[in-house]
Motif scaffolding. Structure first.
Motif, mmCIF file in Angstrom:
data_model
loop_
_atom_site.group_PDB
_atom_site.id
_atom_site.type_symbol
_atom_site.label_atom_id
_atom_site.label_comp_id
_atom_site.label_asym_id
_atom_site.label_seq_id
_atom_site.Cartn_x
_atom_site.Cartn_y
_atom_site.Cartn_z
ATOM 1 N N TYR A 1 0.823 -1.210 0.000
ATOM 2 C CA TYR A 1 0.000 0.000 0.000
ATOM 3 C C TYR A 1 0.859 1.263 0.000
ATOM 4 N N SER B 1 3.734 1.406 -1.421
ATOM 5 C CA SER B 1 4.224 1.442 -2.794
ATOM 6 C C SER B 1 3.194 2.062 -3.731
ATOM 7 N N ILE B 2 1.950 1.619 -3.615
ATOM 8 C CA ILE B 2 0.898 2.120 -4.505
ATOM 9 C C ILE B 2 0.684 3.614 -4.300
ATOM 10 N N ASN C 1 3.745 5.688 -5.524
ATOM 11 C CA ASN C 1 3.914 5.658 -6.974
ATOM 12 C C ASN C 1 2.866 6.484 -7.703
ATOM 13 N N VAL D 1 2.701 0.584 -9.799
ATOM 14 C CA VAL D 1 1.376 0.431 -9.195
ATOM 15 C C VAL D 1 0.731 -0.865 -9.681
ATOM 16 N N SER E 1 2.496 -3.891 -8.283
ATOM 17 C CA SER E 1 2.180 -4.063 -6.863
ATOM 18 C C SER E 1 0.833 -4.758 -6.691
ATOM 19 N N ILE E 2 -0.127 -4.402 -7.546
ATOM 20 C CA ILE E 2 -1.434 -5.055 -7.502
ATOM 21 C C ILE E 2 -1.295 -6.536 -7.859
ATOM 22 N N ASP F 1 9.395 -6.734 -6.926
ATOM 23 C CA ASP F 1 8.795 -5.403 -6.869
ATOM 24 C C ASP F 1 9.782 -4.387 -6.303
#
Length: 292
Positions: free
Chosen positions: A6, A8-9, A12, A42, A45-46, A142
């Motif tokens: 989260y 990271s998202i 980014n 993003v 990461s998902i 990642d």
């Protein structure tokens, strides 16, 4: 795991907006490409989140060793996406050079790029720390994606500082970013392919397991051999043979191997299967050689 993803998202998305706006205002393909590189984090990461959740599913009848290798699939998807992004950047950079396009950078581009380098390197180190802690290959991939983004931003920064003297700098930077991303994609693919084909365990780990077996029954001279290693990411197994005296009963041999298997699991969290060979089998042939 979730905290790292989260963070990271969120980071980014903010960096993508900042770099993309700066790229549009300066008409820089390199900055826009670098922004898309950030946005790709993003999406990857998902992918990591989805793969990790599948990997944590318990073993079932169809998957008796669990679902840990879903992490390898998610890691491979990260590599596929990186290759696609690299191809897009390579094309755009080449077209800029072909069309003799020159970009004039300014303070906004410099500030956004420096911010990107600092934030992405911090995210890379944080994500790698979590990946190492929970032994997650997809999260480790990642983290390298974050690091590649920081390096690509560094390349862009150097180009920005000297770009006013070279009309082709923006196109060359876009190509440089593309090559960097392609290298990361190749390394990601290589690590996944190696795991799927089957890797040998670390030599230090195997030596520790052998020492545990020998030190538990030092007088029996077990001589562990014929090792087989199975890695299911969230679950590892090792199979080995040991030698025991011929005069031991089945119950005694069972107790010895059972204790060793429990010790290996308690110490290394690895499921062990230990098979017994009579010591006399190594002093004389008990099975005739097959006919040629």
């Amino acid at each position: 795991m979730n905290a790292a993803i989260y963070v990271s998202i969120f980071g980014n998305v903010l960096l993508f907006v900042a770099k993309y706006i700066a790229g549009i205002l300066t008409e820089s393909v390199a900055l826009q490409a670098d922004a898309w590189h950030t946005l790709s984090d993003v999406l990857t990461s998902i992918i990591v989140i989805v793969g990790y959740r599948f990997a944590r599913k318990p073993a079932d009848h169809e998957h008796p060793f669990g679902h840990g290798r879903y992490e390898l699939i998610s890691t491979m998807l990260v590599g596929v996406f990186l290759f696609a992004v690299a191809g897009m950047f390579l094309y755009q950079g080449a077209m800029e050079i072909y069309e003799h396009t020159q970009v004039v950078f300014g303070p906004l581009a410099i500030g956004v790029t420096v911010l990107s380098i600092l934030v992405k390197e911090g995210m890379a180190q944080y994500t790698y720390h979590i990946a190492k802690k929970i032994n997650n290959p997809a999260l480790r991939a990642d983290s390298w994606h974050h690091r590649s983004d920081a390096l690509s931003s560094l390349i862009v920064l150097v180009g920005i500082l000297v770009g006013k003297w070279f009309w082709w700098m923006d196109g060359a930077l876009a190509i440089g970013v593309a090559i960097l991303i392609a290298v990361v994609a190749f390394k990601t693919f290589h690590s996944v392919a190696s795991a799927i084909v089957g890797e040998a365990p670390a030599k230090e780990l195997m030596q520790d397991i052998i020492s545990t077996v020998i030190d538990t029954y030092p007088t029996l001279n077990l001589q562990p051999h014929r090792f087989q290693w199975h890695n299911y990411i969230q679950h590892q197994e090792v199979t080995m043979h040991v030698m025991l005296p011929d005069d031991l009963t089945v119950r005694q041999a069972f107790n010895i191997t059972k204790r060793l298997e429990l010790l290996i699991y308690e110490k290394f969290k690895i499921s062990a299967t230990i098979r017994v060979e009579p010591r006399s089998a190594h002093s004389k042939r008990t099975i005739p050689d097959p006919e040629v």
